[in-house]
Every structure is written in structure tokens, then in C-alpha cells.
Design a protein around this motif. Structure first.
Motif, PDB file in Angstrom:
ATOM      1  N   ASP A  54       0.822  -1.024  -0.015  1.00 14.06           N
ATOM      2  CA  ASP A  54      -0.126  -0.003  -0.053  1.00 14.06           C
ATOM      3  C   ASP A  54       0.704   0.924   0.182  1.00 14.06           C
ATOM      4  N   PHE A  55       1.894   1.122   0.521  1.00 14.28           N
ATOM      5  CA  PHE A  55       2.903   2.355   0.951  1.00 14.28           C
ATOM      6  C   PHE A  55       3.459   2.537  -0.513  1.00 14.28           C
ATOM      7  N   ALA A  56       3.772   1.667  -1.351  1.00 13.33           N
ATOM      8  CA  ALA A  56       4.596   1.914  -2.429  1.00 13.33           C
ATOM      9  C   ALA A  56       3.487   2.411  -3.561  1.00 13.33           C
ATOM     10  N   TYR A  57       2.304   1.962  -3.481  1.00  9.68           N
ATOM     11  CA  TYR A  57       1.347   2.139  -4.561  1.00  9.68           C
ATOM     12  C   TYR A  57       0.849   3.715  -4.322  1.00  9.68           C
ATOM     13  N   ARG A  58       0.468   4.275  -2.980  1.00  9.88           N
ATOM     14  CA  ARG A  58       0.215   5.322  -2.423  1.00  9.88           C
ATOM     15  C   ARG A  58       1.322   6.506  -2.863  1.00  9.88           C
ATOM     16  N   ASN A  59       2.456   6.055  -2.390  1.00  9.98           N
ATOM     17  CA  ASN A  59       3.487   7.149  -2.519  1.00  9.98           C
ATOM     18  C   ASN A  59       4.090   7.329  -4.097  1.00  9.98           C
ATOM     19  N   LEU A  60       4.264   6.172  -4.863  1.00  8.17           N
ATOM     20  CA  LEU A  60       4.496   6.290  -6.085  1.00  8.17           C
ATOM     21  C   LEU A  60       3.541   6.994  -7.042  1.00  8.17           C
ATOM     22  N   ARG A  61       2.108   6.668  -6.475  1.00  7.91           N
ATOM     23  CA  ARG A  61       1.031   7.464  -7.494  1.00  7.91           C
ATOM     24  C   ARG A  61       1.258   9.024  -7.022  1.00  7.91           C
ATOM     25  N   ARG A  62       1.374   9.191  -5.728  1.00  5.12           N
ATOM     26  CA  ARG A  62       1.447  10.763  -5.401  1.00  5.12           C
ATOM     27  C   ARG A  62       2.777  11.525  -5.867  1.00  5.12           C
ATOM     28  N   ILE A  63       3.748  10.838  -6.131  1.00  4.35           N
ATOM     29  CA  ILE A  63       5.139  11.400  -6.739  1.00  4.35           C
ATOM     30  C   ILE A  63       4.776  11.694  -8.291  1.00  4.35           C
ATOM     31  N   GLY A  64       4.109  10.776  -8.908  1.00  6.88           N
ATOM     32  CA  GLY A  64       3.843  10.886 -10.301  1.00  6.88           C
ATOM     33  C   GLY A  64       4.641  10.574 -11.097  1.00  6.88           C
ATOM     34  N   PRO A  65       4.496  10.439 -12.375  1.00  8.00           N
ATOM     35  CA  PRO A  65       5.289  10.183 -13.501  1.00  8.00           C
ATOM     36  C   PRO A  65       6.790  10.847 -13.172  1.00  8.00           C
ATOM     37  N   PRO A  66       7.936  10.216 -13.568  1.00  9.82           N
ATOM     38  CA  PRO A  66       8.000   8.753 -14.123  1.00  9.82           C
ATOM     39  C   PRO A  66       7.893   7.633 -13.113  1.00  9.82           C
ATOM     40  N   HIS A  67       8.012   8.019 -11.861  1.00  8.80           N
ATOM     41  CA  HIS A  67       7.845   6.855 -10.894  1.00  8.80           C
ATOM     42  C   HIS A  67       6.489   6.160 -10.763  1.00  8.80           C
ATOM     43  N   TRP A  68       5.401   6.789 -11.302  1.00  4.92           N
ATOM     44  CA  TRP A  68       4.010   5.823 -11.142  1.00  4.92           C
ATOM     45  C   TRP A  68       4.135   5.316 -12.625  1.00  4.92           C
ATOM     46  N   SER A  69       4.685   4.072 -12.767  1.00  7.39           N
ATOM     47  CA  SER A  69       4.584   3.538 -14.278  1.00  7.39           C
ATOM     48  C   SER A  69       4.458   1.837 -13.867  1.00  7.39           C
ATOM     49  N   ALA A  70       3.965   1.389 -15.268  1.00  9.35           N
ATOM     50  CA  ALA A  70       3.857  -0.162 -15.075  1.00  9.35           C
ATOM     51  C   ALA A  70       5.025  -0.846 -14.371  1.00  9.35           C
ATOM     52  N   THR A  71       6.199  -0.480 -14.828  1.00  8.23           N
ATOM     53  CA  THR A  71       7.628  -1.088 -14.370  1.00  8.23           C
ATOM     54  C   THR A  71       7.534  -0.750 -12.729  1.00  8.23           C
ATOM     55  N   ALA A  72       7.322   0.397 -12.216  1.00  9.51           N
ATOM     56  CA  ALA A  72       7.282   0.561 -10.833  1.00  9.51           C
ATOM     57  C   ALA A  72       6.148  -0.166 -10.077  1.00  9.51           C
ATOM     58  N   ARG A  73       4.991  -0.294 -10.590  1.00 14.99           N
ATOM     59  CA  ARG A  73       4.229  -1.279 -10.091  1.00 14.99           C
ATOM     60  C   ARG A  73       4.317  -2.523 -10.198  1.00 14.99           C
ATOM     61  N   ASP A  74       4.951  -3.128 -11.059  1.00 16.48           N
ATOM     62  CA  ASP A  74       5.624  -4.367 -11.252  1.00 16.48           C
ATOM     63  C   ASP A  74       6.801  -4.706 -10.150  1.00 16.48           C
ATOM     64  N   ARG A  75       7.547  -3.711  -9.942  1.00 14.31           N
ATOM     65  CA  ARG A  75       8.568  -3.748  -8.641  1.00 14.31           C
ATOM     66  C   ARG A  75       7.823  -3.705  -7.434  1.00 14.31           C
ATOM     67  N   ALA A  76       7.055  -2.895  -7.104  1.00  9.94           N
ATOM     68  CA  ALA A  76       6.184  -2.941  -5.942  1.00  9.94           C
ATOM     69  C   ALA A  76       5.617  -4.451  -5.698  1.00  9.94           C
ATOM     70  N   ASP A  77       4.825  -4.884  -6.822  1.00 11.89           N
ATOM     71  CA  ASP A  77       4.363  -6.119  -6.873  1.00 11.89           C
ATOM     72  C   ASP A  77       5.147  -7.434  -6.266  1.00 11.89           C
ATOM     73  N   ALA A  78       6.478  -7.199  -7.017  1.00 14.99           N
ATOM     74  CA  ALA A  78       7.617  -8.134  -6.885  1.00 14.99           C
ATOM     75  C   ALA A  78       8.028  -8.143  -5.445  1.00 14.99           C
ATOM     76  N   ARG A  79       8.246  -7.142  -4.877  1.00 19.65           N
ATOM     77  CA  ARG A  79       8.566  -6.673  -3.385  1.00 19.65           C
ATOM     78  C   ARG A  79       7.583  -7.239  -2.664  1.00 19.65           C
ATOM     79  N   PHE A  80       6.337  -7.323  -2.741  1.00 17.18           N
ATOM     80  CA  PHE A  80       5.367  -7.654  -2.014  1.00 17.18           C
ATOM     81  C   PHE A  80       5.612  -9.442  -1.916  1.00 17.18           C
ATOM     82  N   LEU A  81       5.869 -10.033  -3.083  1.00 15.69           N
ATOM     83  CA  LEU A  81       6.000 -11.275  -3.167  1.00 15.69           C
ATOM     84  C   LEU A  81       7.318 -11.931  -2.189  1.00 15.69           C
ATOM     85  N   GLU A  82       8.371 -11.020  -2.153  1.00 15.38           N
ATOM     86  CA  GLU A  82       9.490 -11.125  -1.565  1.00 15.38           C
ATOM     87  C   GLU A  82       9.274 -11.117  -0.019  1.00 15.38           C
ATOM     88  N   ASP A  83       8.263 -10.249   0.474  1.00 12.77           N
ATOM     89  CA  ASP A  83       8.243  -9.868   1.787  1.00 12.77           C
ATOM     90  C   ASP A  83       7.458 -10.978   2.312  1.00 12.77           C
TER      91      ASP A  83
END
Length: 83
Positions: A54-83
Motif C-alpha cells: 500500500d505504501f508503495a502504490y500510494r507514494n509512487l502515485r503521489r509522486i507521479g510520473p515517471p515514478h508511477w509507471s507499469a515498471t514501478a508497479r511491477d517492482r512493488a508487486d515483486a517486493r510484496f512477493l519477496e516480503d
């Protein structure tokens, strides 16, 4: 410290230092929204993994492009799986 550090540190460090180290970031969460699992699976507590996701999605969206991207969401999702 960089705003990206909370995404890269170990989950235990995130739990211990997170909000105190980066109070200006959005720490809100709606918990785990997996329909059958919720916060707790049969053998694993997903609470903190969900909070960081949730932290990743909320803050990446808030910061905006280029940080809020499909690549960033994929990294957040991958981190979730690692955690």
C-alpha cells in the motif's frame, strides 16, 4: 534519505524505522484486500507485506510520473512477493 529507501530495505527494518524515518510520506493502508486470505494466510502473516505494498502504490502515485509507471508497479508487486 531517499524516498525510495523504504521500498528497498528489509521488511524488518521497514517495520522498525519506517514512519519515524520518513514521516512526510503517506503511511495509510487498507490492509490486505485478498478476498480469501485477508491479512493472514494459513502459514504466513501478510500484514506488513500488505502495508508496504500500500505504501508503495500510494507514494509512487503521489509522486507521479515517471515514478508511477507499469515498471514501478511491477517492482512493488515483486517486493510484496519477496516480503
Amino acid at each position: 534519505m531517499s524516498w525510495a529507501v523504504p521500498f528497498s530495505i528489509h521488511i524488518v527494518s521497514y517495520r522498525v524505522f519506517g514512519r519515524r524515518a520518513w514521516p512526510w510520506l503517506d503511511w495509510s493502508t487498507d490492509g490486505c484486500s485478498a478476498p480469501l486470505v485477508g491479512d493472514r494466510g494459513r502459514t504466513f502473516d501478510f500484514t506488513w507485506a500488505c502495508r508496504r505494498h500500500d505504501f508503495a502504490y500510494r507514494n509512487l502515485r503521489r509522486i507521479g510520473p515517471p515514478h508511477w509507471s507499469a515498471t514501478a508497479r511491477d517492482r512493488a508487486d515483486a517486493r510484496f512477493l519477496e516480503d
